[in-house]
Design a protein around this motif. Structure first.
Motif, PDB file in Angstrom:
ATOM      1  N   UNK A  75     -19.141 -11.141  -1.006  1.00 56.16           N
ATOM      2  CA  UNK A  75     -19.946 -12.392  -1.621  1.00 56.16           C
ATOM      3  C   UNK A  75     -19.382 -13.032  -2.135  1.00 56.16           C
ATOM      4  N   UNK A  76     -20.139 -14.095  -2.468  1.00 55.15           N
ATOM      5  CA  UNK A  76     -19.765 -15.410  -3.071  1.00 55.15           C
ATOM      6  C   UNK A  76     -19.426 -14.991  -4.917  1.00 55.15           C
ATOM      7  N   UNK A  77     -20.609 -13.921  -5.104  1.00 53.52           N
ATOM      8  CA  UNK A  77     -20.164 -13.302  -6.491  1.00 53.52           C
ATOM      9  C   UNK A  77     -19.354 -12.746  -6.558  1.00 53.52           C
ATOM     10  N   UNK A  78     -18.485 -11.680  -5.105  1.00 55.61           N
ATOM     11  CA  UNK A  78     -17.494 -11.005  -5.775  1.00 55.61           C
ATOM     12  C   UNK A  78     -15.916 -12.294  -5.181  1.00 55.61           C
ATOM     13  N   UNK A  79     -16.854 -13.405  -5.405  1.00 54.30           N
ATOM     14  CA  UNK A  79     -15.457 -14.576  -4.654  1.00 54.30           C
ATOM     15  C   UNK A  79     -15.459 -15.148  -6.315  1.00 54.30           C
ATOM     16  N   UNK A  80     -16.340 -15.526  -7.093  1.00 55.27           N
ATOM     17  CA  UNK A  80     -16.156 -16.035  -8.582  1.00 55.27           C
ATOM     18  C   UNK A  80     -16.368 -14.951  -9.145  1.00 55.27           C
ATOM     19  N   UNK A  81     -16.635 -13.771  -9.479  1.00 54.87           N
ATOM     20  CA  UNK A  81     -16.004 -12.877 -10.611  1.00 54.87           C
ATOM     21  C   UNK A  81     -14.165 -12.712  -9.217  1.00 54.87           C
ATOM     22  N   UNK A  82     -14.313 -12.811  -9.152  1.00 56.47           N
ATOM     23  CA  UNK A  82     -11.839 -12.840  -8.305  1.00 56.47           C
ATOM     24  C   UNK A  82     -11.832 -13.892  -9.186  1.00 56.47           C
ATOM     25  N   UNK A  83     -12.171 -15.403  -9.095  1.00 49.69           N
ATOM     26  CA  UNK A  83     -11.136 -16.352  -9.517  1.00 49.69           C
ATOM     27  C   UNK A  83     -11.597 -16.120 -10.920  1.00 49.69           C
ATOM     28  N   UNK A  84     -12.179 -15.258 -11.572  1.00 43.66           N
ATOM     29  CA  UNK A  84     -12.466 -15.385 -12.977  1.00 43.66           C
ATOM     30  C   UNK A  84     -11.820 -14.270 -13.894  1.00 43.66           C
ATOM     31  N   UNK A  85     -11.329 -12.805 -12.577  1.00 42.03           N
ATOM     32  CA  UNK A  85     -10.299 -12.424 -13.539  1.00 42.03           C
ATOM     33  C   UNK A  85      -8.970 -12.393 -13.363  1.00 42.03           C
ATOM     34  N   UNK A  86      -8.673 -13.618 -11.862  1.00 40.23           N
ATOM     35  CA  UNK A  86      -7.457 -13.969 -11.298  1.00 40.23           C
ATOM     36  C   UNK A  86      -6.960 -15.700 -12.965  1.00 40.23           C
ATOM     37  N   UNK A  87      -8.001 -16.141 -13.703  1.00 37.53           N
ATOM     38  CA  UNK A  87      -7.573 -16.939 -14.638  1.00 37.53           C
ATOM     39  C   UNK A  87      -7.465 -16.319 -15.942  1.00 37.53           C
ATOM     40  N   UNK A  88      -8.088 -15.122 -15.850  1.00 38.12           N
ATOM     41  CA  UNK A  88      -7.892 -14.113 -16.832  1.00 38.12           C
ATOM     42  C   UNK A  88      -6.680 -13.601 -17.110  1.00 38.12           C
ATOM     43  N   UNK A  89      -6.402 -12.784 -15.806  1.00 37.75           N
ATOM     44  CA  UNK A  89      -4.648 -12.172 -16.094  1.00 37.75           C
ATOM     45  C   UNK A  89      -3.419 -13.068 -15.630  1.00 37.75           C
ATOM     46  N   UNK A  90      -3.573 -14.719 -15.791  1.00 41.60           N
ATOM     47  CA  UNK A  90      -2.558 -14.815 -15.627  1.00 41.60           C
ATOM     48  C   UNK A  90      -2.070 -15.428 -17.033  1.00 41.60           C
ATOM     49  N   UNK A  91      -3.982 -16.196 -17.210  1.00 40.18           N
ATOM     50  CA  UNK A  91      -3.571 -16.125 -18.731  1.00 40.18           C
ATOM     51  C   UNK A  91      -3.001 -15.181 -20.208  1.00 40.18           C
ATOM     52  N   UNK A  92      -3.475 -14.067 -19.780  1.00 44.62           N
ATOM     53  CA  UNK A  92      -2.684 -12.866 -20.471  1.00 44.62           C
ATOM     54  C   UNK A  92      -1.454 -13.361 -20.398  1.00 44.62           C
ATOM     55  N   UNK A  93      -0.633 -12.609 -18.748  1.00 44.13           N
ATOM     56  CA  UNK A  93       0.204 -12.770 -18.032  1.00 44.13           C
ATOM     57  C   UNK A  93       1.644 -14.096 -18.494  1.00 44.13           C
ATOM     58  N   UNK A  94       0.980 -14.855 -18.923  1.00 46.37           N
ATOM     59  CA  UNK A  94       1.821 -15.752 -18.782  1.00 46.37           C
ATOM     60  C   UNK A  94       2.268 -16.440 -16.818  1.00 46.37           C
ATOM     61  N   UNK A  95       1.927 -15.765 -15.992  1.00 40.19           N
ATOM     62  CA  UNK A  95       2.650 -15.179 -14.367  1.00 40.19           C
ATOM     63  C   UNK A  95       1.359 -15.963 -13.759  1.00 40.19           C
ATOM     64  N   UNK A  96       1.700 -16.784 -12.792  1.00 45.15           N
ATOM     65  CA  UNK A  96       1.362 -17.577 -11.475  1.00 45.15           C
ATOM     66  C   UNK A  96       1.094 -16.090 -10.537  1.00 45.15           C
ATOM     67  N   UNK A  97      -0.553 -15.979  -9.547  1.00 40.99           N
ATOM     68  CA  UNK A  97      -0.603 -15.231  -9.367  1.00 40.99           C
ATOM     69  C   UNK A  97      -0.240 -15.365  -7.985  1.00 40.99           C
ATOM     70  N   UNK A  98       0.369 -13.320  -7.357  1.00 45.06           N
ATOM     71  CA  UNK A  98       0.795 -13.947  -6.204  1.00 45.06           C
ATOM     72  C   UNK A  98       0.466 -12.772  -5.118  1.00 45.06           C
ATOM     73  N   UNK A  99       0.432 -13.217  -4.137  1.00 48.48           N
ATOM     74  CA  UNK A  99      -0.508 -11.535  -2.887  1.00 48.48           C
ATOM     75  C   UNK A  99       0.571 -10.410  -2.858  1.00 48.48           C
ATOM     76  N   UNK A 100       0.403  -9.717  -3.149  1.00 44.60           N
ATOM     77  CA  UNK A 100       1.078  -8.745  -3.060  1.00 44.60           C
ATOM     78  C   UNK A 100       0.073  -7.776  -2.147  1.00 44.60           C
ATOM     79  N   UNK A 101       1.176  -7.594  -0.504  1.00 49.12           N
ATOM     80  CA  UNK A 101      -0.144  -6.928   0.319  1.00 49.12           C
ATOM     81  C   UNK A 101      -0.879  -7.413   0.953  1.00 49.12           C
ATOM     82  N   UNK A 102      -1.863  -7.154   1.632  1.00 46.73           N
ATOM     83  CA  UNK A 102      -3.291  -8.076   2.367  1.00 46.73           C
ATOM     84  C   UNK A 102      -3.925  -8.474   1.225  1.00 46.73           C
ATOM     85  N   UNK A 103      -4.125  -7.999   0.120  1.00 45.78           N
ATOM     86  CA  UNK A 103      -5.190  -7.711  -0.726  1.00 45.78           C
ATOM     87  C   UNK A 103      -5.047  -7.713  -2.230  1.00 45.78           C
TER      88      UNK A 103
END
Length: 140
Positions: free
Chosen positions: A22-50
């Protein structure tokens, strides 16, 4: 030997996150994506389908089986937000005790919604996990 399904792909991370329900999971996913990108300094990339992953490392088990996987990652699944950030590092259990409502399994952290946890503690866990990954599998 069967080929591993969790391989880097050219699938768009943004398109994947746009489709999360649902939309809340999508928003949480975006927040985690930004957090992990900031921590790692790496661009996000899909691994497998999910799985949205950051960085990569190569491993070889005692059995001889080898592969490549992301250093840190997450998957905004329907039932939970799954983060691949647990390393078993000293002090991790103490941080998990302060995190808030969650479940764990192997290297996975399961969260229903980010509102249930302390994001500063999650960031500390992810930073510690990345440091442990870098120690075990030094970046090339």
């Amino acid at each position: 030997m069967a080929e591993l399904k969790t391989q880097p792909s050219a699938t768009s991370v943004a398109a994947f996150l746009d489709a999360v329900e649902p939309p809340q999971r999508q928003a949480d996913g975006r927040t985690v994506c930004h957090l992990l990108q900031r921590i790692t300094g790496e661009e996000p990339r899909m691994w497998g389908p999910s799985i949205v992953g950051f960085g990569s490392y190569s491993y070889t088990y005692d059995s001889g089986r080898s592969g490549t996987m992301c250093r840190l990652g997450f998957s905004p699944r329907k039932a939970n937000l799954v983060l691949y950030v647990l390393s078993g590092r000293d002090g991790e259990a103490d941080k998990l005790a302060r995190l808030g409502k969650h479940k764990t399994g192997a290297s996975c952290l399961y969260i229903n919604k980010l509102a249930d946890i302390d994001l500063a503690v999650l960031e500390a866990i992810a930073r510690d996990s990345l440091a442990e990954m870098n120690r075990r599998y030094p970046p090339a």
